[in-house]
Design an enzyme around this catalytic site. Structure first.
Site, short mmCIF file in Angstrom:
data_model
loop_
_atom_site.label_atom_id
_atom_site.label_comp_id
_atom_site.label_asym_id
_atom_site.label_seq_id
_atom_site.Cartn_x
_atom_site.Cartn_y
_atom_site.Cartn_z
N ILE A 62 38.34 47.39 33.40
CA ILE A 62 38.95 46.11 33.03
C ILE A 62 37.86 45.34 32.28
CG2 ILE A 62 38.40 45.18 35.33
CD1 ILE A 62 40.68 43.21 35.03
N SER A 63 38.17 44.89 31.07
CA SER A 63 37.17 44.25 30.22
C SER A 63 36.68 42.95 30.84
CB SER A 63 37.76 43.95 28.83
OG SER A 63 38.04 45.14 28.15
N GLN A 64 35.45 42.55 30.47
CA GLN A 64 34.91 41.29 30.96
C GLN A 64 35.77 40.13 30.45
OE1 GLN A 64 31.37 41.99 28.21
NE2 GLN A 64 31.13 39.81 28.65
#
Length: 204
Positions: free
Chosen positions: A53-55
């Site tokens: 999950i991207s920052q």
């Protein structure tokens, strides 16, 4: 919220609709249970099946680059845990999101339904092919990195539409691009170096 003030506003995210969406969506629901205490950290986190999950900053930046006003039909490639789709669901009329890993597609669909997102449509399939049945799209966002922009996605982007996509090879040679479709072709704007999981399922 510290994430909003420090990670987003402090780094140039200025679209108030994006900031409000990031404030509303419970990010902790989209990370593994043992990582929920770290959900709002300024970093990507692992999810199932070797995906991430991207920052928060990258999610907000990519969303802001789509320039959504609320009446758009958006295609997302790479559903993952469903977090980016949920943010888009707060901002667009309809979101069509494709995930190649069957288990992730099923789990993210169930979670998005549990959170009452009726305008998000999840499909398991090959993202390189897009979702032609619902094209053209006002905007396209890709959350995994191909080594080239898939032509079906270019074809399915509406004239004047925006595509935000990381392009390059994993793990170090990727650039985030914003594309604008003009006269049937993409005008490119390279932005920042990024590191996304590779896009799979290509057909040559």
């Amino acid at each position: 919220m510290k994430m909003i003030d420090e990670q987003l506003v402090g780094r140039g995210i200025s679209d108030q609709r994006v900031l409000e969406a990031m404030r509303r969506v419970p990010r902790e629901r989209f990370v593994p249970e043992d990582l929920r205490a770290r959900a709002y950290e300024d970093k990507a986190l692992p999810i199932a099946h070797d995906q991430t999950i991207s920052q928060p900053y990258i999610v907000a930046l990519m969303t802001q680059l789509l320039d959504l006003y609320g009446n758009e039909k958006v295609l997302e490639i790479g559903t993952g845990s469903g977090y980016q789709a949920a943010i888009l669901g707060e901002l667009a009329k309809d979101v069509y999101t494709i995930e190649i890993i069957p288990e992730l597609a099923r789990e993210s669909s169930q979670l998005l339904q549990a959170l009452a997102y009726k305008n998000i449509h999840v499909r398991q399939g090959n993202g390189y092919l897009g979702w032609p049945d619902h094209a053209p799209f006002d905007a396209i966002i890709v959350t995994c990195s191909p080594d080239h922009v898939p032509q079906p996605l270019v074809d399915q982007l509406k004239e004047g539409g925006r595509m935000v996509i990381p392009v390059g090879t994993w793990p170090k040679n990727q650039t985030l691009f914003q594309y604008l479709k003009v006269a049937g072709k993409l005008e490119s704007r390279p932005l920042i170096p990024v590191s996304f999981v590779p896009m799979t399922g290509d057909i040559k």
